[in-house]
Design a protein around this motif. Sequence first.
Motif, mmCIF file in Angstrom:
data_model
loop_
_atom_site.group_PDB
_atom_site.id
_atom_site.type_symbol
_atom_site.label_atom_id
_atom_site.label_comp_id
_atom_site.label_asym_id
_atom_site.label_seq_id
_atom_site.Cartn_x
_atom_site.Cartn_y
_atom_site.Cartn_z
ATOM 1 N N ASN A 287 0.830 -1.206 0.000
ATOM 2 C CA ASN A 287 0.000 0.000 0.000
ATOM 3 C C ASN A 287 0.860 1.249 0.000
ATOM 4 O O ASN A 287 0.575 2.223 -0.726
ATOM 5 C CB ASN A 287 -0.920 0.004 1.221
ATOM 6 N N GLN A 288 1.915 1.255 0.791
ATOM 7 C CA GLN A 288 2.802 2.418 0.839
ATOM 8 C C GLN A 288 3.543 2.603 -0.481
ATOM 9 O O GLN A 288 3.731 3.736 -0.949
ATOM 10 C CB GLN A 288 3.800 2.271 1.998
ATOM 11 N N ALA A 289 3.949 1.500 -1.095
ATOM 12 C CA ALA A 289 4.636 1.591 -2.391
ATOM 13 C C ALA A 289 3.699 2.127 -3.468
ATOM 14 O O ALA A 289 4.091 2.974 -4.289
ATOM 15 C CB ALA A 289 5.191 0.222 -2.784
ATOM 16 N N ARG A 290 2.450 1.649 -3.489
ATOM 17 C CA ARG A 290 1.476 2.149 -4.466
ATOM 18 C C ARG A 290 1.183 3.624 -4.211
ATOM 19 O O ARG A 290 1.050 4.410 -5.157
ATOM 20 C CB ARG A 290 0.164 1.350 -4.380
ATOM 21 N N ARG A 291 1.095 3.997 -2.957
ATOM 22 C CA ARG A 291 0.838 5.394 -2.611
ATOM 23 C C ARG A 291 1.946 6.282 -3.167
ATOM 24 O O ARG A 291 1.672 7.335 -3.760
ATOM 25 C CB ARG A 291 0.750 5.508 -1.089
ATOM 26 N N ASP A 292 3.214 5.860 -2.999
ATOM 27 C CA ASP A 292 4.338 6.648 -3.509
ATOM 28 C C ASP A 292 4.307 6.750 -5.034
ATOM 29 O O ASP A 292 4.604 7.810 -5.601
ATOM 30 C CB ASP A 292 5.661 6.021 -3.056
ATOM 31 N N GLU A 293 3.952 5.669 -5.689
ATOM 32 C CA GLU A 293 3.871 5.692 -7.156
ATOM 33 C C GLU A 293 2.766 6.626 -7.635
ATOM 34 O O GLU A 293 2.950 7.384 -8.591
ATOM 35 C CB GLU A 293 3.626 4.277 -7.690
ATOM 36 N N LEU A 294 1.623 6.565 -6.963
ATOM 37 C CA LEU A 294 0.503 7.421 -7.371
ATOM 38 C C LEU A 294 0.816 8.895 -7.136
ATOM 39 O O LEU A 294 0.416 9.757 -7.926
ATOM 40 C CB LEU A 294 -0.757 7.020 -6.602
ATOM 41 N N GLU A 310 -10.784 8.080 -7.282
ATOM 42 C CA GLU A 310 -10.421 6.772 -6.727
ATOM 43 C C GLU A 310 -8.937 6.735 -6.366
ATOM 44 O O GLU A 310 -8.551 6.145 -5.345
ATOM 45 C CB GLU A 310 -10.755 5.670 -7.735
ATOM 46 N N LYS A 311 -8.094 7.361 -7.176
ATOM 47 C CA LYS A 311 -6.667 7.424 -6.861
ATOM 48 C C LYS A 311 -6.441 8.208 -5.572
ATOM 49 O O LYS A 311 -5.643 7.806 -4.708
ATOM 50 C CB LYS A 311 -5.900 8.064 -8.013
ATOM 51 N N ASN A 312 -7.133 9.333 -5.461
ATOM 52 C CA ASN A 312 -6.987 10.140 -4.244
ATOM 53 C C ASN A 312 -7.452 9.368 -3.006
ATOM 54 O O ASN A 312 -6.844 9.471 -1.929
ATOM 55 C CB ASN A 312 -7.782 11.438 -4.371
ATOM 56 N N ALA A 313 -8.529 8.615 -3.163
ATOM 57 C CA ALA A 313 -9.027 7.821 -2.044
ATOM 58 C C ALA A 313 -8.023 6.735 -1.648
ATOM 59 O O ALA A 313 -7.827 6.451 -0.461
ATOM 60 C CB ALA A 313 -10.366 7.184 -2.401
ATOM 61 N N GLU A 314 -7.357 6.149 -2.647
ATOM 62 C CA GLU A 314 -6.351 5.117 -2.364
ATOM 63 C C GLU A 314 -5.158 5.713 -1.616
ATOM 64 O O GLU A 314 -4.637 5.112 -0.671
ATOM 65 C CB GLU A 314 -5.890 4.467 -3.675
ATOM 66 N N VAL A 315 -4.733 6.913 -2.024
ATOM 67 C CA VAL A 315 -3.628 7.596 -1.344
ATOM 68 C C VAL A 315 -4.033 7.934 0.098
ATOM 69 O O VAL A 315 -3.237 7.761 1.038
ATOM 70 C CB VAL A 315 -3.218 8.869 -2.103
ATOM 71 N N ALA A 316 -5.258 8.399 0.276
ATOM 72 C CA ALA A 316 -5.726 8.775 1.611
ATOM 73 C C ALA A 316 -5.760 7.556 2.541
ATOM 74 O O ALA A 316 -5.389 7.647 3.722
ATOM 75 C CB ALA A 316 -7.106 9.411 1.525
ATOM 76 N N LYS A 317 -6.189 6.403 2.032
ATOM 77 C CA LYS A 317 -6.218 5.196 2.855
ATOM 78 C C LYS A 317 -4.815 4.787 3.277
ATOM 79 O O LYS A 317 -4.587 4.390 4.420
ATOM 80 C CB LYS A 317 -6.902 4.048 2.088
ATOM 81 N N ALA A 318 -3.859 4.894 2.355
ATOM 82 C CA ALA A 318 -2.480 4.554 2.700
ATOM 83 C C ALA A 318 -1.929 5.512 3.745
ATOM 84 O O ALA A 318 -1.206 5.102 4.665
ATOM 85 C CB ALA A 318 -1.608 4.572 1.448
ATOM 86 N N ASP A 319 -2.268 6.792 3.620
ATOM 87 C CA ASP A 319 -1.802 7.780 4.598
ATOM 88 C C ASP A 319 -2.366 7.492 5.988
ATOM 89 O O ASP A 319 -1.706 7.761 7.001
ATOM 90 C CB ASP A 319 -2.209 9.189 4.164
ATOM 91 N N GLU A 320 -3.560 6.940 6.048
ATOM 92 C CA GLU A 320 -4.211 6.652 7.326
ATOM 93 C C GLU A 320 -3.974 5.216 7.791
ATOM 94 O O GLU A 320 -4.566 4.774 8.773
ATOM 95 C CB GLU A 320 -5.716 6.910 7.204
ATOM 96 N N ASN A 321 -3.116 4.482 7.049
ATOM 97 C CA ASN A 321 -2.796 3.089 7.392
ATOM 98 C C ASN A 321 -4.023 2.189 7.407
ATOM 99 O O ASN A 321 -4.142 1.282 8.237
ATOM 100 C CB ASN A 321 -2.082 3.017 8.746
ATOM 101 N N VAL A 322 -4.939 2.457 6.490
ATOM 102 C CA VAL A 322 -6.079 1.562 6.287
ATOM 103 C C VAL A 322 -5.653 0.536 5.245
ATOM 104 O O VAL A 322 -5.474 0.858 4.072
ATOM 105 C CB VAL A 322 -7.321 2.336 5.812
ATOM 106 N N LEU A 323 -5.465 -0.703 5.664
ATOM 107 C CA LEU A 323 -4.949 -1.733 4.765
ATOM 108 C C LEU A 323 -6.006 -2.136 3.743
ATOM 109 O O LEU A 323 -7.190 -2.271 4.073
ATOM 110 C CB LEU A 323 -4.505 -2.962 5.561
#
Length: 510
Positions: A287-294, A310-323
């Motif tokens: 999740n952290q790796a995908r967040r960095d790529e996005l 959807e991309k922004n939502a994925e980044v937000a989940k990674a920032d909040e450690n929602v697996l």
Amino acid sequence: MARVTRGSAAKLKAAQPPQDVTQEPVQLSSPPATPGPQRSEPRRATKTGLASQEPSPAKALPVTPKSTRKRARTAAIEEDVNELPHNLGTIPDLIPSQVKPKDGSPAKKARHLKASKPTSRKTEDVEELVAKATATTENSPKKAKNNSYGLTPGKTPYPNWPHPTAEECEEVTRLLSSVHGEVKPPKSIPMPSLTVSGCGEVPSVLDALIRTRLSAATTGTNSSRAFAGLVAKFGVLKEGVGKGSVDWNKVRLADTKDIFEAIKSGGLADVKSKDIKKILQMVWEENQARRDELVSSGTAPGSANEDPEEKNAEVAKADENVLSLDHLHLVSNDEAFKALTKYPGIGPKTASCVLLFCLQRPSFAVDTHVFRLCTWLGWVPPPGDPAGLAPGAKGKFAGPTRNSTYAHCEVRLPDHLKYPLHQLFIKHGKTCPRCRAITGENSEGWDKGCVIDHLVKRTGVRKGMGAGPVKGANGRNAKRKKRADDNESEPESNELSDLGSEDEENGSGA
């Protein structure tokens, strides 16, 4: 007694040899006895004792030699910086006076230098090893497992076996539906239950994966009890796609022993708790790796199918450690299957269940009931049939495995029949008096017949036994039938898909 005169005393004195004034006039018939510990150097001890000690043997010995050796040895230890631990000796001290090569060849000089100057190279080696060990530790969960299982997507391991045909699949579906009812895949995935673990019938892909892993090698009742233990221990998410299910990040951060305690009522808690811990850590890193790529490039595997929100939502989940593994909705079947089977404890069957029930993709998951009926229906080659061997291979075909059956049927079955046939085979395998795992001619309900009786050739009488037909009233088959009757009261597994029968670690089926 003779009288001693002054003259005779003078004569006696002249006749005697001169004596050392420092030595006592001692006359010994023999050297004093040397104590046991000092027998290695008796002459030095005796000589020294005669020169400087009292006549008594008890006081003559322990002074000079022992104390001298002690001082010499202590000095050697203090000065020897090359001493190795565990009595391994010392690093050779190659002094030029001791090492005299016959020729000045570069090879010999290189060896001497290597032995005598290890310090700088050793420091470099240690730093390099530490760096490699650290990198290996960080990346090991992703590289520790070969997830191919010997399977090639879209390719059957039995290309010379022409079954099942599409017509055979349609016929079996029709016959089983006439008994068990028509089965269709649901239009939408239900919200997660906190009382039933299930095998992936939840919206969250990660939730589906962990629930399916908990279902391995146990009944549905036990796996649900284990899942309830996770809920009680770690709580549930209040919002998002995984709303109502376990807070997996809390599980990730917990000690393995706490996970074990939460799921110990579900069976194989030791193995499953370790697998779950590793899976969740891998997912967090991904999740952290995908967040960095996005964030950096705006792209990641499958992100071309996402809109900006959807991309922004994925980044937000990674920032909040929602697996989350919900990005697997964006990739192909083969990519999702490969991504799922890289996790510890997850084999083809579990991955296929997640694909089928959560991602709603056509996939023919093969559990113990499905495997048994596929074998009896002749959908895979029987043991000894040359069609079971790979092209050019020699020897005798040992028989199909669950994984090879999955790979073969995944190619041969029409996509629209994979979901209904999976469900129908499980229901029929649990309820049919003639198609249960433990069955025989004297089993209760045998005379009721079977709707696919004319299509199957039954072998074996127990789970894991595939030798010999069920029918027969004498010899070895009669003994099998008797054992089946004795065990008829043994309860069937009540989970949706008996995941525990598969060896998820090494991919072996059977």
